[in-house]
Design an enzyme around this catalytic site. Structure first.
Site, PDB file in Angstrom:
ATOM      1  N   GLY A  16     -26.128  42.341 -20.829  1.00  0.00           N
ATOM      2  CA  GLY A  16     -26.336  43.786 -20.720  1.00  0.00           C
ATOM      3  C   GLY A  16     -25.175  44.555 -21.337  1.00  0.00           C
ATOM      4  N   THR A  19     -25.112  48.687 -23.228  1.00  0.00           N
ATOM      5  CA  THR A  19     -25.146  50.044 -22.648  1.00  0.00           C
ATOM      6  C   THR A  19     -24.167  50.152 -21.471  1.00  0.00           C
ATOM      7  N   GLY A  20     -23.983  51.372 -21.030  1.00  0.00           N
ATOM      8  CA  GLY A  20     -23.332  51.672 -19.753  1.00  0.00           C
ATOM      9  C   GLY A  20     -21.995  50.975 -19.529  1.00  0.00           C
ATOM     10  N   ASP A  67     -33.532  37.686 -22.797  1.00  0.00           N
ATOM     11  CA  ASP A  67     -33.935  38.172 -21.478  1.00  0.00           C
ATOM     12  C   ASP A  67     -33.374  37.179 -20.456  1.00  0.00           C
ATOM     13  N   SER A 106     -44.269  46.328  -5.221  1.00  0.00           N
ATOM     14  CA  SER A 106     -45.264  45.322  -5.615  1.00  0.00           C
ATOM     15  C   SER A 106     -44.537  43.991  -5.841  1.00  0.00           C
ATOM     16  N   TYR A 148     -23.130  47.807  -1.662  1.00  0.00           N
ATOM     17  CA  TYR A 148     -24.200  47.572  -0.681  1.00  0.00           C
ATOM     18  C   TYR A 148     -24.639  46.107  -0.656  1.00  0.00           C
ATOM     19  N   LYS A 163     -27.914  41.369  -5.225  1.00  0.00           N
ATOM     20  CA  LYS A 163     -26.456  41.488  -5.352  1.00  0.00           C
ATOM     21  C   LYS A 163     -25.755  40.687  -4.249  1.00  0.00           C
ATOM     22  N   PRO A 189     -18.660  48.035  -7.601  1.00  0.00           N
ATOM     23  CA  PRO A 189     -18.419  49.450  -7.909  1.00  0.00           C
ATOM     24  C   PRO A 189     -19.234  50.374  -7.013  1.00  0.00           C
ATOM     25  N   PRO A 191     -20.530  54.610  -7.329  1.00  0.00           N
ATOM     26  CA  PRO A 191     -21.176  55.288  -8.451  1.00  0.00           C
ATOM     27  C   PRO A 191     -20.270  55.548  -9.664  1.00  0.00           C
TER      28      PRO A 191
HETATM   29  C1  HXC Z   1     -41.623  51.125  -7.977  1.00  0.00           C
HETATM   30  C2  HXC Z   1     -41.433  50.094 -10.015  1.00  0.00           C
HETATM   31  C3  HXC Z   1     -40.539  51.088 -10.453  1.00  0.00           C
HETATM   32  C4  HXC Z   1     -40.207  52.144  -9.553  1.00  0.00           C
HETATM   33  C5  HXC Z   1     -40.845  49.681 -12.073  1.00  0.00           C
HETATM   34  N1  HXC Z   1     -41.588  49.254 -11.054  1.00  0.00           N
HETATM   35  N2  HXC Z   1     -40.186  50.797 -11.735  1.00  0.00           N
HETATM   36  N3  HXC Z   1     -41.955  50.096  -8.800  1.00  0.00           N
HETATM   37  N4  HXC Z   1     -40.772  52.107  -8.321  1.00  0.00           N
HETATM   38  N5  HXC Z   1     -39.385  53.123  -9.890  1.00  0.00           N
HETATM   39  C6  HXC Z   1     -42.483  48.110 -11.031  1.00  0.00           C
HETATM   40  C7  HXC Z   1     -43.570  48.221 -12.091  1.00  0.00           C
HETATM   41  O1  HXC Z   1     -44.618  49.053 -11.660  1.00  0.00           O
HETATM   42  C8  HXC Z   1     -43.995  46.761 -12.220  1.00  0.00           C
HETATM   43  O2  HXC Z   1     -44.803  46.366 -11.147  1.00  0.00           O
HETATM   44  C9  HXC Z   1     -42.681  46.011 -12.039  1.00  0.00           C
HETATM   45  O3  HXC Z   1     -41.771  46.921 -11.394  1.00  0.00           O
HETATM   46  C10 HXC Z   1     -42.070  45.590 -13.352  1.00  0.00           C
HETATM   47  O4  HXC Z   1     -41.957  46.771 -14.153  1.00  0.00           O
HETATM   48  P1  HXC Z   1     -41.923  46.719 -15.734  1.00  0.00           P
HETATM   49  O5  HXC Z   1     -41.611  48.071 -16.223  1.00  0.00           O
HETATM   50  O6  HXC Z   1     -43.164  46.034 -16.250  1.00  0.00           O
HETATM   51  O7  HXC Z   1     -40.745  45.669 -15.941  1.00  0.00           O
HETATM   52  P2  HXC Z   1     -39.596  45.619 -16.947  1.00  0.00           P
HETATM   53  O8  HXC Z   1     -39.960  46.274 -18.239  1.00  0.00           O
HETATM   54  O9  HXC Z   1     -39.162  44.221 -16.987  1.00  0.00           O
HETATM   55  O10 HXC Z   1     -38.449  46.543 -16.265  1.00  0.00           O
HETATM   56  C11 HXC Z   1     -37.593  46.065 -15.270  1.00  0.00           C
HETATM   57  C12 HXC Z   1     -37.112  47.237 -14.391  1.00  0.00           C
HETATM   58  C13 HXC Z   1     -36.581  48.407 -15.267  1.00  0.00           C
HETATM   59  C14 HXC Z   1     -36.057  46.693 -13.437  1.00  0.00           C
HETATM   60  C15 HXC Z   1     -38.295  47.749 -13.587  1.00  0.00           C
HETATM   61  O11 HXC Z   1     -36.117  49.457 -14.435  1.00  0.00           O
HETATM   62  C16 HXC Z   1     -35.473  47.980 -16.186  1.00  0.00           C
HETATM   63  O12 HXC Z   1     -35.711  47.475 -17.279  1.00  0.00           O
HETATM   64  N6  HXC Z   1     -34.209  48.147 -15.767  1.00  0.00           N
HETATM   65  C17 HXC Z   1     -33.022  47.726 -16.568  1.00  0.00           C
HETATM   66  C18 HXC Z   1     -31.871  48.668 -16.483  1.00  0.00           C
HETATM   67  C19 HXC Z   1     -31.532  49.162 -15.121  1.00  0.00           C
HETATM   68  O13 HXC Z   1     -32.287  49.077 -14.160  1.00  0.00           O
HETATM   69  N7  HXC Z   1     -30.338  49.745 -15.012  1.00  0.00           N
HETATM   70  C20 HXC Z   1     -29.807  50.276 -13.778  1.00  0.00           C
HETATM   71  C21 HXC Z   1     -28.882  49.340 -13.127  1.00  0.00           C
HETATM   72  S1  HXC Z   1     -27.962  50.299 -12.037  1.00  0.00           S
HETATM   73  P3  HXC Z   1     -46.440  46.316 -11.214  1.00  0.00           P
HETATM   74  O14 HXC Z   1     -46.838  45.687  -9.949  1.00  0.00           O
HETATM   75  O15 HXC Z   1     -46.875  47.758 -11.327  1.00  0.00           O
HETATM   76  O16 HXC Z   1     -46.804  45.522 -12.435  1.00  0.00           O
HETATM   77  C22 HXC Z   1     -27.534  49.466 -10.682  1.00  0.00           C
HETATM   78  C23 HXC Z   1     -26.541  50.285  -9.874  1.00  0.00           C
HETATM   79  C24 HXC Z   1     -26.461  49.874  -8.465  1.00  0.00           C
HETATM   80  O17 HXC Z   1     -27.920  48.387 -10.456  1.00  0.00           O
HETATM   81  C25 HXC Z   1     -25.482  50.638  -7.597  1.00  0.00           C
HETATM   82  C26 HXC Z   1     -25.355  52.109  -7.729  1.00  0.00           C
HETATM   83  C27 HXC Z   1     -24.309  52.685  -6.841  1.00  0.00           C
HETATM   84  P1  NAP Z   2     -27.375  49.984 -17.564  1.00  0.00           P
HETATM   85  O1  NAP Z   2     -26.687  50.765 -18.615  1.00  0.00           O
HETATM   86  O2  NAP Z   2     -28.815  50.227 -17.325  1.00  0.00           O
HETATM   87  O3  NAP Z   2     -27.090  48.466 -17.855  1.00  0.00           O
HETATM   88  C1  NAP Z   2     -27.983  47.430 -17.596  1.00  0.00           C
HETATM   89  C2  NAP Z   2     -27.990  46.529 -18.804  1.00  0.00           C
HETATM   90  O4  NAP Z   2     -28.690  45.332 -18.480  1.00  0.00           O
HETATM   91  C3  NAP Z   2     -28.690  47.139 -20.016  1.00  0.00           C
HETATM   92  O5  NAP Z   2     -27.864  46.994 -21.148  1.00  0.00           O
HETATM   93  C4  NAP Z   2     -29.950  46.308 -20.172  1.00  0.00           C
HETATM   94  O6  NAP Z   2     -30.293  46.176 -21.548  1.00  0.00           O
HETATM   95  C5  NAP Z   2     -29.525  44.989 -19.555  1.00  0.00           C
HETATM   96  N1  NAP Z   2     -30.659  44.237 -19.039  1.00  0.00           N
HETATM   97  C6  NAP Z   2     -31.586  44.670 -18.146  1.00  0.00           C
HETATM   98  N2  NAP Z   2     -32.501  43.713 -17.940  1.00  0.00           N
HETATM   99  C7  NAP Z   2     -32.133  42.661 -18.712  1.00  0.00           C
HETATM  100  C8  NAP Z   2     -32.690  41.380 -18.915  1.00  0.00           C
HETATM  101  N3  NAP Z   2     -33.800  40.992 -18.305  1.00  0.00           N
HETATM  102  N4  NAP Z   2     -32.057  40.538 -19.771  1.00  0.00           N
HETATM  103  C9  NAP Z   2     -30.918  40.926 -20.413  1.00  0.00           C
HETATM  104  N5  NAP Z   2     -30.353  42.122 -20.246  1.00  0.00           N
HETATM  105  C10 NAP Z   2     -30.969  42.982 -19.400  1.00  0.00           C
HETATM  106  O7  NAP Z   2     -26.663  50.227 -16.140  1.00  0.00           O
HETATM  107  P2  NAP Z   2     -25.121  50.248 -15.690  1.00  0.00           P
HETATM  108  O8  NAP Z   2     -24.997  51.359 -14.745  1.00  0.00           O
HETATM  109  O9  NAP Z   2     -24.221  50.156 -16.833  1.00  0.00           O
HETATM  110  O10 NAP Z   2     -25.033  48.903 -14.830  1.00  0.00           O
HETATM  111  C11 NAP Z   2     -24.227  47.804 -15.240  1.00  0.00           C
HETATM  112  C12 NAP Z   2     -23.917  46.927 -14.049  1.00  0.00           C
HETATM  113  O11 NAP Z   2     -23.146  47.652 -13.095  1.00  0.00           O
HETATM  114  C13 NAP Z   2     -25.125  46.446 -13.286  1.00  0.00           C
HETATM  115  O12 NAP Z   2     -24.904  45.127 -12.820  1.00  0.00           O
HETATM  116  C14 NAP Z   2     -25.226  47.376 -12.120  1.00  0.00           C
HETATM  117  O13 NAP Z   2     -25.916  46.834 -11.036  1.00  0.00           O
HETATM  118  C15 NAP Z   2     -23.751  47.541 -11.835  1.00  0.00           C
HETATM  119  N6  NAP Z   2     -23.420  48.734 -11.055  1.00  0.00           N
HETATM  120  C16 NAP Z   2     -23.519  49.945 -11.631  1.00  0.00           C
HETATM  121  C17 NAP Z   2     -23.163  51.054 -10.894  1.00  0.00           C
HETATM  122  C18 NAP Z   2     -23.212  52.444 -11.461  1.00  0.00           C
HETATM  123  O14 NAP Z   2     -22.956  53.390 -10.725  1.00  0.00           O
HETATM  124  N7  NAP Z   2     -23.493  52.612 -12.739  1.00  0.00           N
HETATM  125  C19 NAP Z   2     -22.743  50.915  -9.575  1.00  0.00           C
HETATM  126  C20 NAP Z   2     -22.671  49.640  -9.015  1.00  0.00           C
HETATM  127  C21 NAP Z   2     -23.006  48.554  -9.783  1.00  0.00           C
HETATM  128  P3  NAP Z   2     -31.820  46.011 -22.030  1.00  0.00           P
HETATM  129  O15 NAP Z   2     -32.616  47.018 -21.272  1.00  0.00           O
HETATM  130  O16 NAP Z   2     -31.761  46.255 -23.507  1.00  0.00           O
HETATM  131  O17 NAP Z   2     -32.185  44.608 -21.718  1.00  0.00           O
END
Ligand code: HXC
Ligand code: NAP
Length: 281
Positions: A16, A19-20, A67, A106, A148, A163, A189, A191
């Site tokens: 990953g 980004t970010g 992936d 789901s 968390y 996590k 971390p 936010p």
């Molecule tokens: C409910 C959801 C949903 C939502 C997706 N789904 N978003 N369900 N609420 N908001 C469901 C979909 O409907 C689908 O189920 C299933 O999840 C898979 O979704 P897809 O879009 O087909 O999957 P995919 O393209 O693989 O996407 C994975 C993802 C997506 C996790 C859902 O958000 C993603 O690609 N995220 C990557 C980046 C990311 O999340 N970054 C943030 C990390 S921040 P059904 O049943 O409908 O098929 C972080 C910080 C933590 O972790 C701490 C902060 C303080």
């Molecule tokens: P982000 O920018 O959305 O980063 C997530 C990265 O993971 C993206 O580059 C995404 O790229 C990659 N990724 C997602 N699904 C993947 C898959 N199946 N295979 C390979 N790569 C995948 O979010 P971020 O905020 O920087 O988060 C980075 C890390 O920090 C995460 O572990 C998150 O839980 C942690 N964190 C963040 C925060 C915060 O406040 N930002 C707080 C606590 C912890 P693609 O979509 O191109 O695959």
């Protein structure tokens, strides 16, 4: 805060990393002399980041579409990277997350987050670890968890479970592999604003300020602060830090946990004075 060549000669894979926070950590590692490999699912995002990194630092960056839910793809990537030269470190940073009422999750939604965060982190760690062990070479794994992981959190159940598993992996393997030259640590971390997280975790724009400032320091984390902590944990100078989960949240989770923390917002200076015995006012 660091010597310019602190990470010279180290080749680091950041999942990953396009980004970010992954991008910010990568930039810092390059500035300090590391060589970088970044992976994610979107080639164009990875390539754009690599170009920015190269232009800013002149460092070496390779990009890899992978992936992390796909164990075979992870194996192929790690094999390709080690064939050229062993990695020095792996950063498990890729994640998936969103806020959702748990009773409405789901099975595919649960799978998506557990697959990326838990299965992805363990697949990458085992793929690197097996190679380090076989070669008798040193290695470091740094995983990005969250606070968390140990408190749990409403509305992000799959992420909290995953996590927590990543923390358990870190602590388990730190003991199992520590004596064989492999260190594992994690960062928890609070936010840190990123587009990926904020799009999925801030349900209404007006809630962003609360999310960002609800901690004793009244501000969100800065990317460089996290990147510097990650740098320390990868550097040779932290050789005795193993199995640690280092919190970087401005004190947010402790504030949330403390029974009387809420008084900060509830009592005026006048109220505090009135609480004192009369002779002490
Ligand atoms: C409910 C959801 C949903 C939502 C997706 N789904 N978003 N369900 N609420 N908001 C469901 C979909 O409907 C689908 O189920 C299933 O999840 C898979 O979704 P897809 O879009 O087909 O999957 P995919 O393209 O693989 O996407 C994975 C993802 C997506 C996790 C859902 O958000 C993603 O690609 N995220 C990557 C980046 C990311 O999340 N970054 C943030 C990390 S921040 P059904 O049943 O409908 O098929 C972080 C910080 C933590 O972790 C701490 C902060 C303080
Ligand atoms: P982000 O920018 O959305 O980063 C997530 C990265 O993971 C993206 O580059 C995404 O790229 C990659 N990724 C997602 N699904 C993947 C898959 N199946 N295979 C390979 N790569 C995948 O979010 P971020 O905020 O920087 O988060 C980075 C890390 O920090 C995460 O572990 C998150 O839980 C942690 N964190 C963040 C925060 C915060 O406040 N930002 C707080 C606590 C912890 P693609 O979509 O191109 O695959």
């Amino acid at each position: 805060m660091f010597r310019d060549d602190l990470l010279a000669g180290k080749r680091v894979l950041i999942t990953g990393g396009g980004t970010g926070l992954g991008k910010s950590m990568g930039r810092r590692f390059l500035e300090l002399g590391a060589e970088l490999a970044i992976c994610g699912r979107r080639a164009e995002v990875l390539e754009a980041t690599a170009q920015e990194h190269r232009a800013a630092t002149g460092g070496a960056v390779s990009t890899h579409v992978c992936d992390v839910r796909d164990v075979d793809a992870v194996e192929a990537l790690v094999e390709e990277l080690f064939a050229a030269r062993p990695l020095a470190a792996l950063v498990n940073n890729a994640a998936g997350n969103f806020v959702c009422k748990s009773e409405e999750l789901s099975p595919r939604a649960l799978d998506a987050v557990l697959g990326i965060v838990l299965k992805g982190s363990v697949s990458c760690t085992l793929a690197c670890g097996r190679r380090w062990l076989a070669a008798g070479a040193p290695g470091t794994v740094l995983s990005i968890a969250t606070t968390y992981a140990w408190t749990g959190s409403a509305y992000v159940l799959p992420s909290a479970m995953a996590k927590a598993g990543v923390v358990a992996m870190t602590q388990s393997l730190a003991v199992e592999w520590g004596g064989r030259g492999i260190r594992l640590n994690a960062i928890a971390p609070g936010p840190f604003p990123t587009q990926g997280a904020w799009e999925r975790l801030v349900p209404k724009p007006e809630l962003a300020a609360h999310f960002e400032t609800h901690n004793p320091l009244c501000r969100p984390g800065r990317h460089q602060e996290l990147a510097d902590l990650a740098t320390y944990l990868l550097a040779d100078g932290s050789a005795y830090v193993n199995g640690a989960v280092v919190t970087i949240d401005g004190g947010a989770w402790l504030q949330g946990a403390g029974t009387f923390s809420f008084l900060k917002d509830m009592l005026s200076e006048e109220d505090w004075q009135a609480l004192k015995p009369k002779k002490a006012r």
